[in-house]
Motif scaffolding. Sequence first.
Motif, short mmCIF file in Angstrom:
data_model
loop_
_atom_site.label_atom_id
_atom_site.label_comp_id
_atom_site.label_asym_id
_atom_site.label_seq_id
_atom_site.Cartn_x
_atom_site.Cartn_y
_atom_site.Cartn_z
N ILE A 1 0.84 -1.21 0.00
CA ILE A 1 0.00 0.00 0.00
C ILE A 1 0.87 1.25 0.00
O ILE A 1 0.58 2.24 -0.70
N ALA A 2 1.94 1.24 0.80
CA ALA A 2 2.84 2.40 0.86
C ALA A 2 3.50 2.65 -0.49
O ALA A 2 3.66 3.81 -0.91
N LEU A 3 3.88 1.59 -1.19
CA LEU A 3 4.48 1.75 -2.52
C LEU A 3 3.50 2.37 -3.51
O LEU A 3 3.86 3.28 -4.28
N VAL A 4 2.25 1.90 -3.48
CA VAL A 4 1.23 2.46 -4.39
C VAL A 4 0.98 3.93 -4.05
O VAL A 4 0.89 4.77 -4.96
N PHE A 5 0.89 4.24 -2.77
CA PHE A 5 0.66 5.62 -2.35
C PHE A 5 1.80 6.52 -2.80
O PHE A 5 1.58 7.63 -3.31
N ALA A 6 3.04 6.07 -2.62
CA ALA A 6 4.20 6.88 -3.01
C ALA A 6 4.24 7.09 -4.52
O ALA A 6 4.50 8.20 -5.00
N ALA A 7 3.98 6.01 -5.26
CA ALA A 7 4.04 6.11 -6.73
C ALA A 7 2.97 7.05 -7.27
O ALA A 7 3.23 7.86 -8.17
N THR A 8 1.77 6.96 -6.74
CA THR A 8 0.68 7.82 -7.23
C THR A 8 0.90 9.29 -6.85
O THR A 8 0.59 10.19 -7.63
N THR A 9 1.44 9.53 -5.66
CA THR A 9 1.72 10.90 -5.26
C THR A 9 2.78 11.52 -6.18
O THR A 9 2.64 12.67 -6.63
N ALA A 10 3.82 10.75 -6.44
CA ALA A 10 4.86 11.25 -7.36
C ALA A 10 4.31 11.41 -8.77
O ALA A 10 4.69 12.35 -9.49
N GLY A 11 3.41 10.53 -9.16
CA GLY A 11 2.81 10.63 -10.49
C GLY A 11 2.00 11.91 -10.67
O GLY A 11 2.04 12.55 -11.74
N LEU A 12 1.28 12.29 -9.63
CA LEU A 12 0.53 13.54 -9.71
C LEU A 12 1.45 14.75 -9.85
O LEU A 12 1.18 15.67 -10.62
N ALA A 13 2.54 14.74 -9.09
CA ALA A 13 3.49 15.85 -9.19
C ALA A 13 4.13 15.89 -10.58
O ALA A 13 4.29 16.97 -11.17
N PHE A 14 4.50 14.73 -11.09
CA PHE A 14 5.14 14.67 -12.41
C PHE A 14 4.17 15.12 -13.51
O PHE A 14 4.58 15.72 -14.51
N ALA A 15 2.89 14.83 -13.33
CA ALA A 15 1.90 15.17 -14.35
C ALA A 15 1.70 16.68 -14.48
O ALA A 15 1.19 17.15 -15.51
N MET A 16 2.09 17.45 -13.47
CA MET A 16 1.95 18.90 -13.56
C MET A 16 2.75 19.48 -14.72
O MET A 16 2.41 20.54 -15.25
N ASN A 17 3.83 18.80 -15.12
CA ASN A 17 4.62 19.25 -16.27
C ASN A 17 3.76 19.25 -17.52
O ASN A 17 3.71 20.24 -18.26
N SER A 18 3.06 18.15 -17.75
CA SER A 18 2.20 18.06 -18.94
C SER A 18 0.99 18.97 -18.83
O SER A 18 0.50 19.50 -19.84
N VAL A 19 0.47 19.14 -17.61
CA VAL A 19 -0.68 20.02 -17.43
C VAL A 19 -0.33 21.44 -17.89
O VAL A 19 -1.12 22.10 -18.59
N VAL A 20 0.83 21.92 -17.51
CA VAL A 20 1.21 23.30 -17.87
C VAL A 20 1.62 23.38 -19.33
O VAL A 20 1.12 24.24 -20.09
N ASN A 21 2.54 22.50 -19.77
CA ASN A 21 3.09 22.62 -21.12
C ASN A 21 2.11 22.20 -22.20
O ASN A 21 1.96 22.88 -23.22
N VAL B 1 -1.33 21.36 -21.85
CA VAL B 1 -2.73 21.79 -21.74
C VAL B 1 -2.86 23.30 -21.84
O VAL B 1 -3.71 23.82 -22.57
N PHE B 2 -2.02 24.05 -21.11
CA PHE B 2 -2.20 25.50 -21.05
C PHE B 2 -1.28 26.27 -21.98
O PHE B 2 -1.65 27.38 -22.42
N VAL B 3 -0.09 25.74 -22.27
CA VAL B 3 0.83 26.47 -23.14
C VAL B 3 0.63 26.07 -24.60
O VAL B 3 0.29 26.90 -25.46
N ASP B 4 0.85 24.81 -24.93
CA ASP B 4 0.71 24.34 -26.31
C ASP B 4 -0.75 24.10 -26.71
O ASP B 4 -1.07 24.08 -27.90
N VAL B 5 -1.60 23.85 -25.75
CA VAL B 5 -3.04 23.57 -25.98
C VAL B 5 -3.18 22.48 -27.04
O VAL B 5 -3.79 22.65 -28.09
N ALA C 1 7.65 26.62 -18.25
CA ALA C 1 7.31 26.64 -16.84
C ALA C 1 6.87 25.29 -16.31
O ALA C 1 6.73 25.10 -15.10
N GLY C 2 6.65 24.34 -17.19
CA GLY C 2 6.14 23.03 -16.76
C GLY C 2 7.05 22.32 -15.78
O GLY C 2 6.60 21.74 -14.78
N GLU C 3 8.37 22.34 -16.06
CA GLU C 3 9.31 21.65 -15.18
C GLU C 3 9.30 22.26 -13.78
O GLU C 3 9.32 21.55 -12.77
#
Length: 364
Positions: free
Chosen positions: A64-84, A86-90, A312-314
Amino acid sequence: MKPTHESNKSAPTAEAAAINKMADDVSGASGENPPRVIQWSILRRAVRESVSAHRSMYAISMVIALVFAATTAGLAFAMNSVVNDVFVDVDPGKVTAVALFILVISTLKGGAEYFHVVATAYLNRKLLSSFQRRIFRKYLVLDVNYFSKSLPAKHVALLLRMSKATVGLVLAMTSNLARDVLTLLALGTVMLVQEPLMALIVALSGPPYLIMLRRIGKRVRDVAQLENEADAGMPVHVSEAVQGLRIVKAYGLEDKSKKSFDAAVQNLEERSLRISRTQALLGPVAETSSGVVIAALILYAAWQEQVFGRSAGEMVSFIAAFLFARGPARRIGSLHLEAVRKTVAVEQMYKLFDTEASDIQDRP
């Protein structure tokens, strides 16, 4: 002849002497200073016994701890794509993919958090029952002289306090610590991938925080032993007053009993507040340090974009990972203070377990 208040002044009763003695004990009149060193061998013993008795559940907790850690890091990593994307390149093709990815990751993270809470509650109940049974069975095999100098209420209070403190500390050092360490490592990896230089700076900001934490821990240890004794003494005061109520009323000891109990409550309140104030120092230190790092990240990101034209995504991903890491980092940092405060009760419990009947049979 009915006893009077004058006879009480000339010949104090056993109950009055017991009340005075307990007031001295709870107020810390003995003058003994508690040791400042955490007995890590005792804590390792508690963890080893607990893990060995519930290996399967601890294994599930690790998954459970491994899944929690991986998903938390995944959300943070996804912010790169969200900015670049979704909002910049659209990019319409990537918008749906990013949204679905965040939905799946968030669902998995929520499920991992739920199962972690359930597994922790299961371990808490099992470990608490186990330690309480061991303490009670140890009481049964000890010589009666062990209980001759204190009322039963004190041993009941100690049973509850020692078992709860031990279980809380064991869970903090096992399943909770594993989740926080794995999450911190995963988020650290995200920060390292997105911006290695800033990740190094964030890592170097840790030692000053640890130094401050150690100093706070020493101050907590100074009053942890006295707080433990005072908390255990509260039921004793009530038990003495109830069991000896007729004598207390006959000899006019109501005022003395009230003053004794009020003194015990006051001492316990002061020590608890002193520990709370000391532990609360972590909040301003952690928040100020985080604010400095975030401000530096914003200035660094603006400079990188103006000079090198970086997206700004990174930096947004890095900041998201840093913000997610604050919770696990604070919990790991406060673990030392929790160990300092609760190790007193753990040491008392294992001292009881290691006590042999022959050690106290010949005591006067």
